[in-house]
Design a protein around this motif. Structure first.
Motif, PDB file in Angstrom:
ATOM      1  N   UNK A  32      -5.773  13.869  46.510  1.00  0.00           N
ATOM      2  CA  UNK A  32      -7.182  14.667  46.691  1.00  0.00           C
ATOM      3  C   UNK A  32      -6.611  15.834  47.082  1.00  0.00           C
ATOM      4  N   UNK A  33      -5.420  16.322  47.630  1.00  0.00           N
ATOM      5  CA  UNK A  33      -4.952  17.690  47.846  1.00  0.00           C
ATOM      6  C   UNK A  33      -4.658  18.510  47.021  1.00  0.00           C
ATOM      7  N   UNK A  91       0.965  15.352  67.162  1.00  0.00           N
ATOM      8  CA  UNK A  91      -0.044  15.217  68.550  1.00  0.00           C
ATOM      9  C   UNK A  91       0.534  14.861  69.602  1.00  0.00           C
ATOM     10  N   UNK A  99      -8.288  22.441  49.168  1.00  0.00           N
ATOM     11  CA  UNK A  99      -9.567  21.563  48.770  1.00  0.00           C
ATOM     12  C   UNK A  99     -10.481  22.617  48.353  1.00  0.00           C
ATOM     13  N   UNK A 100     -10.755  23.978  49.148  1.00  0.00           N
ATOM     14  CA  UNK A 100     -11.682  24.856  48.464  1.00  0.00           C
ATOM     15  C   UNK A 100     -11.242  25.215  47.143  1.00  0.00           C
ATOM     16  N   UNK A 117      -2.892  22.168  58.241  1.00  0.00           N
ATOM     17  CA  UNK A 117      -4.390  21.903  58.103  1.00  0.00           C
ATOM     18  C   UNK A 117      -5.208  23.125  57.527  1.00  0.00           C
ATOM     19  N   UNK A 118      -4.621  24.226  57.534  1.00  0.00           N
ATOM     20  CA  UNK A 118      -5.168  25.437  56.920  1.00  0.00           C
ATOM     21  C   UNK A 118      -4.942  25.318  55.264  1.00  0.00           C
ATOM     22  N   UNK A 167      -3.059  16.296  56.429  1.00  0.00           N
ATOM     23  CA  UNK A 167      -1.553  16.549  56.415  1.00  0.00           C
ATOM     24  C   UNK A 167      -0.972  15.899  57.767  1.00  0.00           C
ATOM     25  N   UNK A 168      -1.536  15.686  58.812  1.00  0.00           N
ATOM     26  CA  UNK A 168      -1.150  14.695  59.805  1.00  0.00           C
ATOM     27  C   UNK A 168      -0.960  13.409  59.322  1.00  0.00           C
ATOM     28  N   UNK A 198     -13.867  21.180  45.755  1.00  0.00           N
ATOM     29  CA  UNK A 198     -14.366  20.051  46.396  1.00  0.00           C
ATOM     30  C   UNK A 198     -14.995  20.394  47.695  1.00  0.00           C
ATOM     31  N   UNK A 242      -2.099   9.762  66.150  1.00  0.00           N
ATOM     32  CA  UNK A 242      -2.957  11.151  65.965  1.00  0.00           C
ATOM     33  C   UNK A 242      -4.192  11.222  67.116  1.00  0.00           C
ATOM     34  N   UNK A 260       4.747  20.119  52.317  1.00  0.00           N
ATOM     35  CA  UNK A 260       3.442  20.141  51.518  1.00  0.00           C
ATOM     36  C   UNK A 260       3.811  20.502  50.167  1.00  0.00           C
ATOM     37  N   UNK A 270       4.231  19.816  63.933  1.00  0.00           N
ATOM     38  CA  UNK A 270       2.935  18.950  63.276  1.00  0.00           C
ATOM     39  C   UNK A 270       2.783  17.902  64.047  1.00  0.00           C
ATOM     40  N   UNK A 299     -14.783  19.147  56.710  1.00  0.00           N
ATOM     41  CA  UNK A 299     -13.787  19.972  56.976  1.00  0.00           C
ATOM     42  C   UNK A 299     -12.734  19.291  58.214  1.00  0.00           C
ATOM     43  N   UNK A 342      -8.596  31.900  53.267  1.00  0.00           N
ATOM     44  CA  UNK A 342      -8.201  31.108  54.223  1.00  0.00           C
ATOM     45  C   UNK A 342      -7.394  31.871  55.360  1.00  0.00           C
ATOM     46  N   UNK A 343      -7.959  31.943  56.654  1.00  0.00           N
ATOM     47  CA  UNK A 343      -7.520  32.849  57.501  1.00  0.00           C
ATOM     48  C   UNK A 343      -6.846  31.980  58.697  1.00  0.00           C
ATOM     49  N   UNK A 344      -5.781  32.728  59.033  1.00  0.00           N
ATOM     50  CA  UNK A 344      -4.924  32.346  60.026  1.00  0.00           C
ATOM     51  C   UNK A 344      -5.285  33.256  61.365  1.00  0.00           C
ATOM     52  N   UNK A 354      -7.414  25.104  52.227  1.00  0.00           N
ATOM     53  CA  UNK A 354      -7.299  25.973  51.272  1.00  0.00           C
ATOM     54  C   UNK A 354      -7.400  25.432  49.956  1.00  0.00           C
ATOM     55  N   UNK A 410       2.108  13.335  57.210  1.00  0.00           N
ATOM     56  CA  UNK A 410       3.292  13.462  58.109  1.00  0.00           C
ATOM     57  C   UNK A 410       3.642  12.043  58.505  1.00  0.00           C
ATOM     58  N   UNK A 420      -1.368  18.130  46.183  1.00  0.00           N
ATOM     59  CA  UNK A 420      -0.316  18.464  46.587  1.00  0.00           C
ATOM     60  C   UNK A 420       0.902  17.447  45.885  1.00  0.00           C
ATOM     61  N   UNK A 440     -10.524  16.987  56.388  1.00  0.00           N
ATOM     62  CA  UNK A 440      -9.585  17.578  55.427  1.00  0.00           C
ATOM     63  C   UNK A 440      -8.350  18.338  56.206  1.00  0.00           C
ATOM     64  N   UNK A 441      -8.570  18.811  57.496  1.00  0.00           N
ATOM     65  CA  UNK A 441      -7.544  19.215  57.948  1.00  0.00           C
ATOM     66  C   UNK A 441      -6.561  18.593  58.675  1.00  0.00           C
TER      67      UNK A 441
END
Lengths: 214, 214
Positions: B79-80, A182, A205-206, A198-199, B17-18, A210, B43, B109, A180, B10, B192-194, A203, B21, B82, B13-14
């Motif tokens: 927002x998330x 950069x 937020x969906x 990020x995934x 998490x960074x 939002x 980042x 998370x 995680x 999007x 959500x697809x990986x 998920x 962190x 979490x 949003x993704x």
């Protein structure tokens, strides 16, 4: 870059393995031909998108007949450079690294993790899921001898930048970054980041309504 | 959807998490404030992007002072959604499912896989990485009792569609799909697809020089 060659669109590239997967299933069932409609339905896409995507595999379907399954497989594998096995190494045999060493899903794309590297004396010299674990100091010679270009990076975040620099210094050309973090690397090092957090954010937020589901 | 609320982008949003962190690392170091410049550098983003992203956390930094680390953490987690632990279940205790059950990275998370489900009699009743494995027939009651909304799907491809329908029928609201399969589900089920194979395709094509590195 050659001006006569179109630069492929990233979403199209990312969909190619899904086509490959469906095409191999068809080949296993002795199917010779496949229609745009079938692939569009399987992948949940519009037929026009499918035709566009498959141009990357230099294949054009014939109206009323469709595409040759084997030609499409060959075309996609050739475009991706997946027609030969790609040997890769993994750096960082922790929790995630161990899981990735045991994951057999890469084989479908001929990615083979042939060795792992760590600096923990308790891990070096051992074997995890049948893969040897070497000391990171051996990476340079190993990568050169085995002609490795790609490293999977799965060290803890706090060591990610240092480990990535080691990989670059060892002469490898690409890092698949599962941390995680950069990474700050020379531009000639290809970086690909796996952003599971990020995934999860997408998920979440969906789910909260939002963000629209796609 | 409320017209007064902007739909978040999007990519922003993704990235949240960074930020989270980095902010938690700062908090661990007793840092009270953080500048846009610092986050941008960490980042690898432009400061203007950072400011835009952090608007999602309803935080505005003060010129010359920056953002409060704790307020940003709270804002992003809020927002998330979490700020509380999210209990999730995992369906399919094969190779990948086992790896995911052992992966501790979700804890950052507050995602907690509290149980796994399978239909293999040899697996049902066992415990994998300390998580109980139940029969899939028990999913409906379990999800209802434990108020589970999210399932991780890690069954073999050929069972993915059927398993996803089971999850939807059990009343869950979201599927994090680790299979290489496009799922056909009612639109109210969040998917959500990986796409690890897609990442590999992108990396391969970048490495071949056919696609620019970003």
């Amino acid at each position: 870059m050659n001006d006569n060659r179109k630069v492929p669109k990233l979403p199209s590239v990312k969909r190619l393995p899904s086509y490959l997967h469906e095409l191999k299933l068809l080949r296993d069932q002795q199917q010779q031909m496949v229609s745009t409609t079938y692939l569009a339905q399987k992948l949940g896409l519009e037929p026009i998108i499918v035709r566009k995507d498959l141009e990357l595999a230099s294949s054009t379907g014939s109206p009323g007949v469709g595409y040759s399954v084997q030609s499409l497989i060959d075309g996609i594998e050739n475009f991706l450079g997946w027609n030969n096995e790609t040997p890769v190494v993994l750096i960082g045999v922790g929790n995630l690294g161990t899981a990735l060493l045991g994951y057999r899903g890469f084989a479908e794309y001929r990615f083979n993790i042939i060795a792992a590297f760590d600096n923990d004396p308790e891990k070096v010299g051992s074997s995890v899921h049948g893969k040897p674990v070497y000391h990171v100091d051996y990476l340079h010679d190993f990568a050169r001898n085995m002609q490795i270009e790609i490293a999977i990076l799965s060290v803890p975040c706090e060591y990610a930048q240092k480990a990535a620099e080691n990989i670059a210094n060892a002469g490898l050309k690409a890092i698949w970054n599962f941390t995680n973090t950069t990474l700050n690397l020379p531009p000639d090092i290809v970086q690909q980041r796996v952003n599971m957090a990020g995934d999860l954010a997408e998920l979440s937020v969906k789910l909260s309504g939002k963000l629209w589901n796609d």
